[in-house]
Scaffold this active site. Structure first.
Site, short mmCIF file in Angstrom:
data_model
loop_
_atom_site.label_atom_id
_atom_site.label_comp_id
_atom_site.label_asym_id
_atom_site.label_seq_id
_atom_site.Cartn_x
_atom_site.Cartn_y
_atom_site.Cartn_z
CE1 TYR A 74 -4.00 1.92 0.59
CE2 TYR A 74 -2.47 3.20 1.52
CZ TYR A 74 -3.75 3.14 1.08
OH TYR A 74 -4.53 4.31 0.92
CG PHE A 126 -8.42 16.93 -24.87
CD1 PHE A 126 -8.41 16.37 -26.09
CD2 PHE A 126 -8.41 16.07 -24.03
CE1 PHE A 126 -8.81 15.12 -26.36
CE2 PHE A 126 -8.99 14.90 -23.87
CZ PHE A 126 -9.08 14.28 -25.16
CB THR A 127 -13.23 16.46 -24.34
OG1 THR A 127 -12.42 15.33 -24.34
CG2 THR A 127 -13.65 16.85 -25.77
CG ASP A 217 -2.00 16.99 -22.15
OD1 ASP A 217 -1.34 16.00 -22.40
OD2 ASP A 217 -3.23 16.89 -22.51
CE LYS A 260 -4.61 9.48 -24.88
NZ LYS A 260 -5.25 9.35 -23.45
NE ARG A 385 -13.01 13.64 -30.38
CZ ARG A 385 -13.00 13.72 -29.07
NH1 ARG A 385 -11.90 13.84 -28.73
NH2 ARG A 385 -14.15 13.50 -28.42
CG PHE A 452 -17.67 13.30 -26.28
CD1 PHE A 452 -17.39 14.59 -26.00
CD2 PHE A 452 -16.95 12.35 -26.15
CE1 PHE A 452 -16.48 14.81 -24.84
CE2 PHE A 452 -15.92 12.69 -25.38
CZ PHE A 452 -15.53 13.94 -24.70
C1 P70 Z 1 -8.10 9.98 -26.81
C2 P70 Z 1 -7.95 9.97 -25.12
C3 P70 Z 1 -7.31 11.41 -23.53
C4 P70 Z 1 -6.41 12.58 -23.37
C5 P70 Z 1 -5.70 13.45 -24.39
C6 P70 Z 1 -5.04 14.44 -23.99
C7 P70 Z 1 -4.33 15.17 -24.85
C8 P70 Z 1 -5.69 14.28 -21.73
C9 P70 Z 1 -6.46 13.32 -22.08
C10 P70 Z 1 -7.15 12.28 -21.13
C11 P70 Z 1 -9.37 9.46 -24.49
C12 P70 Z 1 -10.41 10.29 -24.65
C13 P70 Z 1 -10.85 11.29 -23.69
C14 P70 Z 1 -11.97 12.09 -23.90
C15 P70 Z 1 -12.64 12.03 -24.83
C16 P70 Z 1 -12.39 11.05 -26.13
C17 P70 Z 1 -11.12 10.26 -25.82
N1 P70 Z 1 -7.50 11.21 -24.83
N2 P70 Z 1 -4.83 14.86 -22.66
O1 P70 Z 1 -8.98 9.05 -27.38
O2 P70 Z 1 -6.57 11.47 -20.70
O3 P70 Z 1 -8.11 9.56 -21.06
O4 P70 Z 1 -5.96 9.12 -19.69
O5 P70 Z 1 -7.87 10.51 -18.72
O6 P70 Z 1 -5.68 12.89 -25.75
O7 P70 Z 1 -7.72 10.98 -27.51
P1 P70 Z 1 -7.34 10.01 -19.71
#
Ligand code: P70
Length: 464
Positions: A74, A126-127, A217, A260, A385, A452
């Site tokens: 832990y 980014f979302t 990021d 990634k 997207r 989405f």
């Molecule tokens: C994708 C994934 C995640 C992502 C990223 C960047 C540039 C942070 C994150 C978050 C998964 C995804 C996430 C949201 C909407 C659609 C798809 N991208 N910054 O497919 O990381 O997923 O580990 O929390 O691309 O592009 P995590």
């Protein structure tokens, strides 16, 4: 190393996972049941899964071996210390904070730095990142260069920060209202487009002058490093490892989704330079993620991640083959005259749905409709997207209408072969040729946040 004429993957395949091609009737049923949202399909109904490159990489035999060595203590796990060493060696940040995945790191970072009414500039949203900035009381402002919003612009560094936009913002709201700028490497929503080292350096200098932090990021920083090596003067002789290290040196910290570049199925981290800030992050970490020596990961996850971090930079041929495969698919599509985001990006191909479906108004979600039609054709799953991903403006409640209305075909790392790319390209061509038959969509269910992921649609009667 001697230059060869062509690239090949620097590995061979040891284990395979069978996939099954369904029938057209099966897929018609599946997409209707999924409400025309590819996120809601079952993976068993998918043939070639290009929904995301996130958490979908194939691990190496070394990573699978490393899993067995996970220390599940832990507190004070040996695997934590190994991972901390890997992040320090490869990314160069002293303070390492493990999280369950990227958005866990974004949550913590946003909470420690953003106060109600603050402004957070970034090179395109980014979302999940923007969600956490807004959730913490901040407002995101896009400061990416204009070329990034034009799918046809061939600019080699479409991820660059527009320094004039950034300066104007600082002037307008005051530096004290801007806790940090969020700079994404290989900008996902722009089509996997890099920023240049020169631009990053200048951005960092400007920020330092105003006492604003620069947080990367760095989720796809390795892929950005590759493009710098290929395209930026003075970097041809440097390894991607050295370039990645240099990218990070022009920042105060980073959030990383390890799903990634880092070649694992789950994991992430926040990395910082300032030990005081790191202390505040750890205070929140123990409440939201887990103890500071595991975040949200098991010991075995941390072992596989440490191995993945070293592996991604061990030879440049790894990223060369990874991006080479993406380019292979993109070049076929370009030869066929399919409109895609230029230049070909690092982690996938982005189809220009506005150009492919010019008769579907953006309010009827052309990219969502195209992703659904592509799936039905041959079982290739991509991701919308566009306007659905962009969501609604929190103040006006209207849809945000992004200039880019895209379908992303993200390529998982070390998973598919060139033959899979050929089949994908053929399907895109076939769907584009019959694009008149594709109907627009309307919501039957729209979630309030990050809509989405779970929204549902039906075809608009009379369209298509
Ligand atoms: C994708 C994934 C995640 C992502 C990223 C960047 C540039 C942070 C994150 C978050 C998964 C995804 C996430 C949201 C909407 C659609 C798809 N991208 N910054 O497919 O990381 O997923 O580990 O929390 O691309 O592009 P995590």
């Amino acid at each position: 190393m001697a230059q060869r004429r062509s690239w090949a993957e620097p590995y061979k395949i040891k284990v395979v996972e069978p996939i099954v091609m369904t029938t057209r009737g099966d897929r018609d049923r599946a997409i209707e049941e999924a409400g025309y949202n590819t996120f809601l399909l079952r993976s068993d109904d998918v043939f070639i899964d290009l929904l995301t490159d996130s958490g979908t990489s194939a691990m190496s035999d070394r990573q699978w071996g490393a899993l067995m060595q996970g220390d599940e203590a832990y507190a004070g796990s040996r695997s934590y210390y190994r991972l901390e060493d890997a992040v320090r060696d490869v990314y160069g940040y002293e303070e390492f904070i493990p999280t369950h995945q990227g958005r866990g790191a974004e949550h913590i970072l946003s909470q420690i730095l953003i106060e109600e009414g603050d402004v957070v500039p970034g090179n395109m949203y980014f979302t999940t990142t923007r969600f956490h900035q807004e959730y913490a009381g901040g407002r995101f402002v896009d400061v990416i260069i204009e070329e990034a919003h034009d799918p046809a612009s061939p600019h080699p560094f479409k991820g660059n920060v527009d320094l004039a936009k950034l300066s104007a913002l600082i002037e307008e709201v005051g530096a004290e209202r801007i806790p940090y700028i969020s700079v994404e490497t290989n900008v996902n929503m722009a089509g996997g487009q890099p920023l240049s080292m020169a631009n990053l350096k200048e951005t960092y200098e400007l920020c330092r002058k105003h006492g604003i932090l620069l947080m990367l990021d760095a989720t796809r920083a390795l892929e950005n490093a590759w493009f710098i090596q290929q395209r930026e003067e003075g970097y041809q002789e440097k390894s991607v490892k050295a370039i990645l290290h240099e990218i990070c040196s022009h920042s105060d910290g980073a959030t990383v989704s390890s799903k990634k570049d880092n070649l694992v199925n789950i994991g992430g981290f926040l990395a910082l330079r300032d030990p005081k800030l790191a202390g505040r992050a750890r205070d929140l970490l123990v409440a939201f993620e887990g103890l500071h020596t595991y975040g949200g990961m098991s010991g075995r996850d941390m072992e596989a991640l440490a191995a993945g971090i070293y592996e991604m930079v061990a030879v440049d041929d790894h990223v060369r083959a990874r991006i080479g495969q993406v380019q292979y698919l993109g070049e076929i599509l370009m030869k066929e005259g399919i409109p895609i985001v230029q230049p070909i990006g690092g982690h996938g191909i982005f189809l220009d749905a506005k150009a492919i479906l010019p008769d579907i108004p953006q309010a009827q979600f052309p990219a969502q409709a195209l992703a659904a039609a592509l799936y039905v054709d041959a079982g290739v799953r991509g991701m919308e997207r566009g306007v659905v991903s962009a969501g609604r403006d929190p103040t006006t409640g209207d849809h945000r209408y992004p200039k880019l209305e895209l379908v992303r075909l993200a390529i998982p790392r070390r998973v598919y072969t060139q033959a899979h790319m050929d089949v994908t390209a053929e399907s895109v061509v076939a769907v584009t040729e019959k694009s008149d038959a594709i109907p627009g969509l309307e919501f039957t269910y729209e979630p309030d946040e990050l809509r989405f992921f779970r929204s549902r649609f039906r075809p608009v009667v009379g369209s298509g």
